[in-house]
Each structure stands twice: as structure tokens, then as C-alpha cells.
Design a protein around this motif. Structure first.
Motif: not given
Length: 270
Positions: A42, A81, A85, A158, A76
Motif C-alpha cells: 500500500v 481491506v 483510501d 487495492l 472493502q
């Protein structure tokens, strides 16, 4: 910066410049993760985003705020996740209420209705509370965000969407500011119509249970990045209902209880 991350940033920039969606960038981020022995993909994805943000600033684009993405619990879960974001908003992404948006201005456009907050004060603490956000917010506006993906067929995970500026496209703000004490941000209902027919419904609670939760997360996150939120920033707090694909000729109107309406109209390609 690892060459694979630079290649990812350039791939996304090229897609935007040519109007031709590209392959996902997650394999480039994974390569950099392995070769740099990095623990967090990330963080590498945000490095790609920040690289293109710096280039945009050097080109003279004016940063005006941030968007929060992945505020829906169901989305999500789909991406595996447990947090949102963010992406960066620039002045040239703002479209006047009801003004035409060329359908090719955003790649693979979709629309979602949101609550926008405009800040009166900086938010530069390490950790923020709901009270901090309430005190710092000048007013709220209804908004339609036009999200888009430079990655073909929205084939994203993601790392892809973070690198791609959280799939940002453009945004439309309503023109009647409302102070927070006049709103119920959790229970406010939202209905978005296409040519008068409902296509998306929701409420404030769909956005991390309260849009202010999304704003607190953003304030804390931006402080950790060394770029705290500033007075005048526009915050798009996240979708209140399902997003809907857009095509030339579509006219979307979103009504949010207590905030009023906002319209996004799509025109033929430029």
C-alpha cells in the motif's frame, strides 16, 4: 524511487494522456515490493500516486482538496481491506453544477453521490476527533463525484486504485452551503436519478457509518503523510449509495436530505 514504481506512474499518466486504458499496475508494485524487500505494498502504491501528484503540481495544477474512497463496508470486503483510501483533487477537476462534462474527459466514468465538506481551519494534529472536524468545517455541500479508472475494464485491486489517485475523475459541487448543525449526517437520505428515474439510493450512514468518520480518517492519514488538511480544502467524504456508469446524454441529479441537489450532465466526446 524504484524503477518499477516509476513505470507504474508513467503507465497511468500515458493512459490519461491518450485516453486509452492500460493494464493494471499491481504487478509492477509487487515487483518493487520484492526487490526492495518492502513489507507494505500500500505504501508503494501511494508512492506511485504521489509521484504523479508532484508532476501535476509542477505542471501548474492547483490542489484544492482530497477525496476518500472505499468507504463502503461491502466494497472493502470485496477488495479485502479494512480501511479507506484517498486521492488528490485539483481545481481543473471541478465542474460547475449542471454544466456539461465531456464523457471522454474521464475514462470509464461512473457517478456517485457524496457529501462534501469545506474546511475553515487547518487540521494538523497527529490524531483528530469528531469535534475537531466539526469545529474546522465551514459548511457542507451536496456533490457528485465522477470516478474513473485508467485501468482497462476496471480490473483493479487495492494497489491499482491507490496508485491511480483513488480512481479520481472529476467532481460537481452544489451551490447552497449548509452548516453542520443544520444536518443529520448519519440519517440524511440520498436519492440519485437518471432522467428522473431512481438509480442509486442511500444515506449518510453508508459512508463509514458517518461521513465525519471518513473525514477524521483522512485528517489523521494526511497528517501522517506530512500534508495536513488546510483551511479551504474540499473533502469528498465518500459514496452514500451505489455508483452508476455514465454515458453521453446522461443527466444525473442527486438530492441529499438537508443539503439539496446537484446535477452532473454528460455530453458527447470532445
Amino acid at each position: 524511487m524504484h524503477t518499477a514504481l516509476i513505470e507504474a506512474a508513467e503507465r497511468l499518466s500515458q493512459a490519461q494522456a491518450t485516453g486509452q486504458p492500460c493494464k493494471p499496475v499491481r504487478e509492477l508494485i509487487a515487483r518493487a515490493q520484492v526487490e526492495e524487500n518492502a513489507a507494505d505494498p500500500v505504501a508503494l502504491a501511494y508512492a506511485v500516486q504521489q509521484h504523479n501528484t508532484r508532476l501535476a503540481r509542477k505542471q501548474g495544477r492547483r490542489q484544492v482538496g482530497f477525496k476518500v474512497g472505499l468507504t463502503s463496508r461491502s466494497v472493502q470486503q470485496q477488495l479485502g481491506v479494512n480501511q479507506p483510501d484517498f486521492g488528490v483533487l485539483f481545481a481543473d477537476m471541478a465542474v460547475g453544477d449542471g454544466l456539461p462534462i465531456a464523457v471522454d474527459a474521464v475514462l470509464q466514468p461512473k457517478v456517485e453521490a457524496e457529501i462534501a465538506l469545506v474546511l475553515a481551519h487547518d487540521l494538523d494534529h497527529e490524531r483528530h476527533t469528531l469535534a475537531d472536524l466539526i469545529r474546522a468545517t465551514a459548511f457542507a455541500l451536496p456533490a457528485i463525484e465522477v470516478v474513473g479508472s485508467r485501468i482497462a475494464n476496471w480490473d483493479i485491486r487495492l494497489e491499482d486504485t491507490i496508485a491511480d489517485n483513488a480512481s479520481s475523475g472529476c467532481f460537481v459541487l452544489g451551490s447552497r452551503p449548509v452548516t453542520l448543525e443544520a444536518l443529520d449526517l448519519v440519517r440524511c437520505g440520498m436519492k440519485m436519478t437518471l432522467r428522473g428515474e431512481p438509480v442509486s439510493v442511500g444515506a449518510g450512514a453508508a459512508c463509514l457509518d458517518n461521513p465525519l468518520n471518513a473525514a477524521v480518517w483522512l485528517a489523521d492519514t494526511m497528517a501522517s503523510f506530512g500534508e495536513p488538511l488546510r483551511a479551504g480544502d474540499i473533502l469528498l467524504t465518500g459514496a452514500l449509495g451505489p455508483m452508476v456508469s455514465a454515458a453521453a446524454g446522461d443527466i444525473f441529479h442527486a438530492e441529499i436530505q438537508g443539503l439539496g441537489g446537484v446535477t452532473a450532465a454528460f455530453a458527447k466526446p470532445q
